[in-house]
Motif scaffolding. Structure first.
Motif, short mmCIF file in Angstrom:
data_model
loop_
_atom_site.label_atom_id
_atom_site.label_comp_id
_atom_site.label_asym_id
_atom_site.label_seq_id
_atom_site.Cartn_x
_atom_site.Cartn_y
_atom_site.Cartn_z
N GLN A 37 0.81 -1.16 0.21
CA GLN A 37 -0.08 -0.23 0.20
C GLN A 37 0.83 1.26 -0.03
O GLN A 37 0.52 2.18 -0.67
CB GLN A 37 -1.05 -0.05 1.32
N VAL A 38 1.78 1.47 0.82
CA VAL A 38 2.64 2.62 0.86
C VAL A 38 3.47 2.94 -0.26
O VAL A 38 3.78 3.82 -0.49
CB VAL A 38 3.56 2.51 2.53
N ALA A 39 3.82 1.58 -1.00
CA ALA A 39 4.94 1.73 -2.11
C ALA A 39 4.14 2.60 -3.30
O ALA A 39 4.54 3.55 -3.82
CB ALA A 39 5.06 0.28 -2.47
N GLY A 40 2.77 2.47 -3.36
CA GLY A 40 2.16 3.02 -4.41
C GLY A 40 1.80 4.65 -3.85
O GLY A 40 2.12 5.47 -4.81
N ALA A 41 1.73 4.75 -2.61
CA ALA A 41 1.50 6.31 -2.37
C ALA A 41 3.07 7.10 -2.39
O ALA A 41 3.11 8.42 -2.95
CB ALA A 41 0.93 6.32 -0.84
N LEU A 42 4.05 6.27 -2.21
CA LEU A 42 5.42 6.88 -2.25
C LEU A 42 5.66 7.04 -3.69
O LEU A 42 6.57 8.20 -4.06
CB LEU A 42 6.45 6.34 -1.35
N LYS A 43 5.44 6.19 -4.57
CA LYS A 43 5.73 6.28 -6.01
C LYS A 43 4.94 7.54 -6.35
O LYS A 43 5.56 8.54 -7.43
CB LYS A 43 5.40 5.04 -6.67
N ASP A 44 3.74 8.03 -6.14
CA ASP A 44 3.03 9.00 -6.53
C ASP A 44 3.47 10.34 -5.92
O ASP A 44 3.08 11.29 -5.96
CB ASP A 44 1.68 9.02 -6.09
N GLY A 45 4.48 10.20 -4.91
CA GLY A 45 4.93 11.53 -4.14
C GLY A 45 3.86 11.85 -2.92
O GLY A 45 4.06 12.96 -2.56
N ASN A 46 2.91 10.96 -2.69
CA ASN A 46 2.00 11.58 -1.58
C ASN A 46 2.43 10.87 -0.22
O ASN A 46 2.07 9.79 0.08
CB ASN A 46 0.71 10.88 -1.84
N SER A 47 3.20 11.37 0.35
CA SER A 47 3.79 11.30 1.64
C SER A 47 2.75 11.26 2.72
O SER A 47 2.87 10.59 3.70
CB SER A 47 5.16 11.92 2.09
N ILE A 48 1.87 12.39 2.50
CA ILE A 48 0.89 12.35 3.70
C ILE A 48 -0.14 11.17 3.77
O ILE A 48 -0.53 10.77 4.77
CB ILE A 48 -0.05 13.74 3.34
N ILE A 64 1.87 8.28 5.52
CA ILE A 64 1.88 8.44 6.70
C ILE A 64 0.40 8.07 7.28
O ILE A 64 0.32 7.26 8.34
CB ILE A 64 2.05 9.81 7.38
N ALA A 65 -0.66 8.56 6.70
CA ALA A 65 -2.01 7.91 7.19
C ALA A 65 -2.00 6.47 7.05
O ALA A 65 -2.77 5.63 8.04
CB ALA A 65 -2.96 8.58 6.36
N ILE A 66 -1.57 5.75 6.02
CA ILE A 66 -1.57 4.38 5.82
C ILE A 66 -0.81 3.63 6.78
O ILE A 66 -0.97 2.81 7.39
CB ILE A 66 -1.06 3.77 4.48
N ALA A 67 0.47 4.19 7.39
CA ALA A 67 1.33 3.70 8.46
C ALA A 67 0.48 3.73 9.57
O ALA A 67 0.62 2.96 10.28
CB ALA A 67 2.43 4.47 8.44
N GLU A 68 -0.20 4.88 9.86
CA GLU A 68 -1.08 5.12 11.35
C GLU A 68 -2.30 4.00 11.35
O GLU A 68 -2.26 3.70 12.38
CB GLU A 68 -1.36 6.41 11.44
#
Length: 67
Positions: A21-32, A35-39
């Motif tokens: 899940q987080v890999a997709g968000a980080l590839k898109d440059g969406n660090s916010i 962080i939400a996925i991590a929490e």
């Protein structure tokens, strides 16, 4: 002993899902979003590290720190 094995299995499973899940968000440059996925993934050890590290790295880069 069985309780530990079940807990370890659940944490490992959640960590695998989290990484995808987080890999997709980080590839898109969406660090916010990352962080939400991590929490949301409280059982994942990897998620705990990401939830702690990403806000710190964002504030460092905002302050002009470069690696």
């Amino acid at each position: 002993m069985i309780d530990r094995a079940l807990m370890y299995s659940a944490r490992r499973k959640q960590s695998r899902v989290f990484v995808q899940q987080v890999a997709g968000a980080l590839k898109d440059g969406n660090s916010i979003e990352a962080i939400a996925i991590a929490e949301r993934n409280k059982k994942s050890h990897i998620a705990k590290v990401v939830a702690t590290g990403l806000p710190n790295s964002q504030s460092a880069f905002a302050a002009g720190f470069r690696c």
